[in-house]
Scaffold this motif. Structure first.
Motif, mmCIF file in Angstrom:
data_model
loop_
_atom_site.group_PDB
_atom_site.id
_atom_site.type_symbol
_atom_site.label_atom_id
_atom_site.label_comp_id
_atom_site.label_asym_id
_atom_site.label_seq_id
_atom_site.Cartn_x
_atom_site.Cartn_y
_atom_site.Cartn_z
ATOM 1 N N ALA A 192 0.834 -1.208 0.000
ATOM 2 C CA ALA A 192 0.000 0.000 0.000
ATOM 3 C C ALA A 192 0.865 1.252 0.000
ATOM 4 O O ALA A 192 0.605 2.216 -0.737
ATOM 5 C CB ALA A 192 -0.935 -0.008 1.216
ATOM 6 N N ASP B 269 3.935 1.483 -1.109
ATOM 7 C CA ASP B 269 4.598 1.560 -2.408
ATOM 8 C C ASP B 269 3.676 2.168 -3.453
ATOM 9 O O ASP B 269 4.103 2.980 -4.289
ATOM 10 C CB ASP B 269 5.041 0.162 -2.853
ATOM 11 N N SER B 270 2.400 1.790 -3.406
ATOM 12 C CA SER B 270 1.433 2.318 -4.366
ATOM 13 C C SER B 270 1.231 3.814 -4.188
ATOM 14 O O SER B 270 1.133 4.564 -5.165
ATOM 15 C CB SER B 270 0.100 1.582 -4.214
ATOM 16 N N ILE B 271 1.183 4.268 -2.929
ATOM 17 C CA ILE B 271 0.997 5.697 -2.653
ATOM 18 C C ILE B 271 2.229 6.483 -3.094
ATOM 19 O O ILE B 271 2.119 7.559 -3.695
ATOM 20 C CB ILE B 271 0.713 5.914 -1.157
ATOM 21 N N SER C 35 -2.125 11.118 -5.209
ATOM 22 C CA SER C 35 -2.560 10.764 -3.854
ATOM 23 C C SER C 35 -2.872 12.011 -3.036
ATOM 24 O O SER C 35 -3.859 12.058 -2.293
ATOM 25 C CB SER C 35 -1.482 9.933 -3.158
ATOM 26 N N MET D 75 -9.306 4.757 -6.123
ATOM 27 C CA MET D 75 -9.082 3.335 -5.879
ATOM 28 C C MET D 75 -9.705 2.488 -6.987
ATOM 29 O O MET D 75 -9.164 1.443 -7.369
ATOM 30 C CB MET D 75 -9.653 2.932 -4.510
ATOM 31 N N SER E 196 -7.332 2.678 -9.646
ATOM 32 C CA SER E 196 -6.179 1.846 -9.300
ATOM 33 C C SER E 196 -6.467 0.367 -9.570
ATOM 34 O O SER E 196 -5.593 -0.377 -10.030
ATOM 35 C CB SER E 196 -5.821 2.042 -7.830
ATOM 36 N N GLN F 11 -5.776 -5.862 0.996
ATOM 37 C CA GLN F 11 -4.777 -5.028 0.339
ATOM 38 C C GLN F 11 -5.350 -3.667 -0.035
ATOM 39 O O GLN F 11 -4.765 -2.626 0.267
ATOM 40 C CB GLN F 11 -4.252 -5.730 -0.916
ATOM 41 N N PHE F 12 -6.505 -3.665 -0.707
ATOM 42 C CA PHE F 12 -7.061 -2.397 -1.184
ATOM 43 C C PHE F 12 -7.679 -1.567 -0.043
ATOM 44 O O PHE F 12 -7.648 -0.335 -0.083
ATOM 45 C CB PHE F 12 -8.071 -2.666 -2.299
ATOM 46 N N GLU G 49 -4.780 0.049 1.661
ATOM 47 C CA GLU G 49 -4.265 1.141 0.828
ATOM 48 C C GLU G 49 -5.139 2.385 0.966
ATOM 49 O O GLU G 49 -4.632 3.505 1.110
ATOM 50 C CB GLU G 49 -4.213 0.691 -0.631
ATOM 51 N N THR H 235 -4.659 3.776 4.518
ATOM 52 C CA THR H 235 -3.345 4.425 4.647
ATOM 53 C C THR H 235 -3.364 5.787 3.977
ATOM 54 O O THR H 235 -2.830 6.778 4.501
ATOM 55 C CB THR H 235 -2.251 3.545 4.005
ATOM 56 N N LEU H 236 -4.008 5.859 2.824
ATOM 57 C CA LEU H 236 -4.109 7.117 2.090
ATOM 58 C C LEU H 236 -4.838 8.176 2.917
ATOM 59 O O LEU H 236 -4.362 9.311 3.079
ATOM 60 C CB LEU H 236 -4.840 6.869 0.770
#
Length: 416
Positions: A9, A11-13, A20, A312, A315, A339-340, A343, A346-347
């Protein structure tokens, strides 16, 4: 497993920093607004509490009109004022009351034909006085401190002497730069001369840096009755004995109802409340401001939540092949959902962190540029802001997470 998902998560951000940031902008605004308003209201409330404690927590205030915060009621104007006899009856008929101070409030605020409280001394004048006639025990009941001189005595009151105890605003205006030596000087007010016998010390507690006593001019109660006989309003400040404030309140209320002929079941035709009631009144007023702040911050959070859900969903589309590979090597639906969701949470958590940081900065700037405006950030507001921001990510991340979990791995691997 959860730590690995959390790392993915992050890493994606990091891979989409600017996108973001734009996504969580609504979260930032919502959290910041709520915390800034909460900090200002909390600071103001702390100031009110400090003032009440400074004046005395065992005090009860009785007046024929409603006192405290809120608009005045015109229907109360026909009420007859309280009297000195009322105070004597309260002292005689209840053992829970220690003493009563009498205040003739605002005798200079009744009109041009009343008492002219403009003060003059050697070409200088003070026009902003709040002139009260008080009994000699007022200083003890309200915890007054004098910077110089003495307070009004019983002899001053009985003999109706033209003597004054002035606040610091009047002292600074009429005697600039003089810290001592003011006592004994004679000023003109209401067409006659008055001797200054005392100067008040500024109270530590204040609202927006000011306390009403900074503008006060105190004269003996009987002198006030002589110079402004038509100003017959009278405030009773009742000092209850330690630990008996509720009993004193009920007894004083009963005496006043009896003397004023209020029948059983009828509302009081006077106002009587403890010091703590002023705080409750203030809380009632600020509750509306708090609701407005919550409504504004909720709009920001709603916009931020929709943005998070939208990004999302994008994404999920962008990472369709990744999802297919993860499912092909054994990832379960629950793992994809987690996972999502992580993420998204966390965002929005980062949005909450930025919002709290900006709120602290704004509160500090407010206190820097407007020192008299209190601002105190309560810990509960910070915790609530972060919790709500994470909750927004959880709620608005459900739909994208479920969509990702339902994807067919074979179709995902074919996706270009």
């Amino acid at each position: 497993m959860p730590m690995e998902v959390l790392r993915m998560a992050f890493d994606s951000i990091r891979a989409n920093k600017f996108r973001s940031f734009l996504t969580i902008l609504g979260i930032v605004v919502g959290v910041m607004t709520a915390i800034v308003v909460a900090s200002i209201l909390t600071g103001m409330r702390n100031s009110i509490v400090s003032i009440v404690e400074d004046y005395g927590t065992n005090n009860i205030y009785a007046f024929h009109l409603s006192t405290g915060f809120g608009p005045s009621d015109r229907s109360e104007r026909s009420r007859k004022p309280l009297t000195e006899g009322d105070a004597e009856a309260i002292l005689a008929q209840t053992s829970a009351v220690e003493d009563i101070a009498l205040v003739a409030p605002g005798i200079g605020n009744f009109g041009a034909e009343s008492f002219d409280d403009n003060m003059h001394y050697e070409g200088k004048n003070y026009r902003w006085a709040q002139t009260d006639g008080v009994s000699p025990n007022y200083d003890e009941i309200c915890n007054l401190t004098l910077r110089e001189g003495r307070f009004i005595t019983e002899a001053d009151n009985q003999q109706r002497r033209n003597v004054l105890v002035i606040g610091i605003n009047a002292a600074d205006a009429l005697f600039p730069g003089e810290q001592i030596g003011i006592v004994g000087k004679v000023v003109r007010m209401n067409g006659t001369t008055w001797e200054i016998i005392g100067v008040l010390e500024k109270r530590k507690a204040g609202f927006f840096g000011e306390n009403e006593e900074d503008r006060k001019i105190f004269l003996p109660h009987r002198t006030a009755r002589k110079v402004a006989p038509q100003r017959n309003y009278l405030l009773h400040i009742i000092k209850a004995k330690s630990g008996r404030i509720n009993e004193a309140l009920l007894d004083a209320e009963s005496v006043l109802r009896q003397r004023r002929g209020v029948k059983y079941g009828e509302d009081n035709d006077f106002d009587i409340k403890t010091a703590s009631k002023f705080i409750e009144q203030f809380d009632g007023i600020t509750a509306m401001v708090g609701l407005i702040a919550i409504a504004i911050s909720s709009l920001g959070l709603l916009v931020g939540g929709i943005g998070v859900m939208n990004i999302m969903l994008v994404s999920v589309t962008e990472r369709t092949k990744e999802i297919g590979i993860r499912k092909a090597i054994g990832a379960t639906r629950g793992a994809i959902v987690l996972q999502f969701l992580l993420e998204a949470m966390t965002l929005t958590f980062f949005g909450g962190i930025i919002g709290v940081t900006l709120a602290v900065a704004v509160s500090q700037l407010v206190m820097l540029f407007i020192p008299s405006l209190p601002a105190s950030i309560p810990m509960w507001a910070v915790i609530a802001g972060l919790t709500v921001s994470v909750g927004v990510g959880l709620v608005f991340g459900v739909l994208p997470a479920r969509k990702a979990a339902k994807l067919d791995p074979i179709e995902c691997l074919r996706y270009e």
